[in-house]
Design an enzyme around this catalytic site. Structure first.
Site: not given
Ligand code: NAD
Ligand code: UDP
Length: 335
Positions: A124, A148, A152, A178, A199, A230
């Site tokens: 991330s 968190y 990572k 994002n 957001l 973002r």
């Molecule tokens: P998500 O929560 O929708 O998907 C994660 C999935 O993993 C879920 O379905 C959950 O049930 C499963 N899971 C969690 N722990 C598990 C375990 N121990 N065994 C089996 N399954 C398990 O999240 P996402 O948004 O799809 O994100 C996927 C990955 O990307 C995550 O590692 C997250 O940290 C990373 N990531 C997400 C974002 C974002 O904004 N969504 C940004 C950066 C990184």
């Molecule tokens: N944000 C906001 N209101 C909300 C959620 C997010 O103003 O209810 C803003 C937050 O301050 C940031 C941007 O939207 O500037 C993206 O936030 P998000 O939580 O989606 O992503 P991250 O901050 O983890 O990159």
């Protein structure tokens, strides 16, 4: 080619599974349904008209993983499974460290034991902390501000050390910016429980009347309109980035790190405006205090992914807003 996808029923995992199946990869899906629902599996089958193998279970359980590796000879793993809520990680650090680190260590052990040579990891942009300069380049200093983010970063270190111990293991770290949006079918998208922190899910709740207004966290940042900026990337583009990473790593066992974003930053007010225009819906909002831990601006330099993986995000912010809203509407109709 057979790919194990952990967390394959989650937001990003499910979209990636669809793209993998569309490109005729064989997919083995694993998820413990901690943050997803079984209906996502049905929707993946509906969209692709294919039936990937699904195992419900925990990647932290070594016996469960061993059973899967005994049954299937995997060419690569895409490791999405993990907990991802920043605020929750501050309250439950041990759960976050355990789930997010033990899962990766277990997978590496299985890779060694069963000769699976390649892994793509979901990292991330949070590992950059508060960047001193923009756009963010992969070799910027790394620093985290919550458990968190630290999971990572530690995962990145573990995987780097794993590769160094035996360079025949290929590892790609993808640092997502994002991800928002949803599949064009309206069948896959982001479905957080309770009041959303991010957001776009919050805007969707305002759009459908479940919440009265959006709270914008600060309008006094040093950005063009004072609200946070973002790099929003469509989840389908992000999913396609994983296929590029898989193609690369199947060719040579490299260790490398790529930003996955669009390279463009949008402010909160610009996202609100794009959403209103894309969906013809007014989003009432109120300016509130800054949210603790937020950075003013965060967007990627995407040249490494472009030059090395030939990856470029294609969908614009309006499309992201349209697709996210369509998913939300269809989900309500299905209930
Ligand atoms: P998500 O929560 O929708 O998907 C994660 C999935 O993993 C879920 O379905 C959950 O049930 C499963 N899971 C969690 N722990 C598990 C375990 N121990 N065994 C089996 N399954 C398990 O999240 P996402 O948004 O799809 O994100 C996927 C990955 O990307 C995550 O590692 C997250 O940290 C990373 N990531 C997400 C974002 C974002 O904004 N969504 C940004 C950066 C990184
Ligand atoms: N944000 C906001 N209101 C909300 C959620 C997010 O103003 O209810 C803003 C937050 O301050 C940031 C941007 O939207 O500037 C993206 O936030 P998000 O939580 O989606 O992503 P991250 O901050 O983890 O990159």
């Amino acid at each position: 080619m057979k790919i194990l996808v952990t967390g394959g029923l989650g937001f990003i995992g499910s979209h990636t599974v669809v793209e993998l199946l569309n490109q005729n990869y064989e997919v083995i899906l694993v998820d413990n349904l901690y943050n997803s629902k079984l209906e996502v599996y049905e929707n993946i089958k509906t969209i692709t008209k294919k039936v990937p193998i699904f195992y419900q279970g925990d990647v932290c359980d070594p016996d469960f993983l061993e059973m899967i590796f005994e049954r299937h000879k995997m060419d690569a793993i895409i490791h999405f499974a993990g907990y991802k809520a920043v605020g929750e990680s501050v309250k439950k650090p041990l759960e976050y460290y355990e789930n997010n680190l033990v899962s990766t260590i277990n997978l590496c052990k299985m890779m060694k034991k069963y000769g699976c040579k390649n892994l793509v990891f979901s990292s991330s942009a949070t590992v950059y902390g508060s960047p001193k300069e923009l756009p963010i380049i992969e070799d910027f200093p790394l620093q985290t501000t919550n458990p968190y983010g630290t999971t990572k970063l530690v995962n990145e270190w573990i995987l780097k050390d794993f590769h160094h111990s035996d360079p025949s293991f290929g590892i790609i770290l993808l640092r997502y910016f994002n991800p928002i949006g949803a599949h064009e079918s309206g069948l896959l998208g982001e479905d957080p429980n309770g009041i959303p922190n991010n957001l776009m899910p919050y805007i969707l709740k305002v759009a459908d009347g479940s919440l009265p207004k959006l709270n914008i966290f600060g309008n006094d940042y040093p950005t063009r309109d004072g609200t946070g900026v973002r790099d929003y990337i469509h989840v389908v583009d992000l999913a396609k980035g994983h296929l590029k990473a898989i193609e690369k790593i199947l060719k040579e066992p490299i260790f490398d790190v790529y930003n996955l974003g669009t390279g463009k930053g949008y402010s909160v007010l610009e996202v609100v405006k794009a959403f209103e225009e894309a969906n013809q819906i007014k989003i009432p909002y109120e300016i509130k205090e800054r949210r603790e831990g937020d950075v003013a601006e965060c967007y990627a330099d995407v040249s490494h992914a472009f030059e090395d993986l030939h990856f470029q995000a294609e969908k614009d912010l309006k499309q992201m807003c349209k697709d996210a809203y369509r998913y939300n509407q269809r989900k309500k109709e299905r209930k």
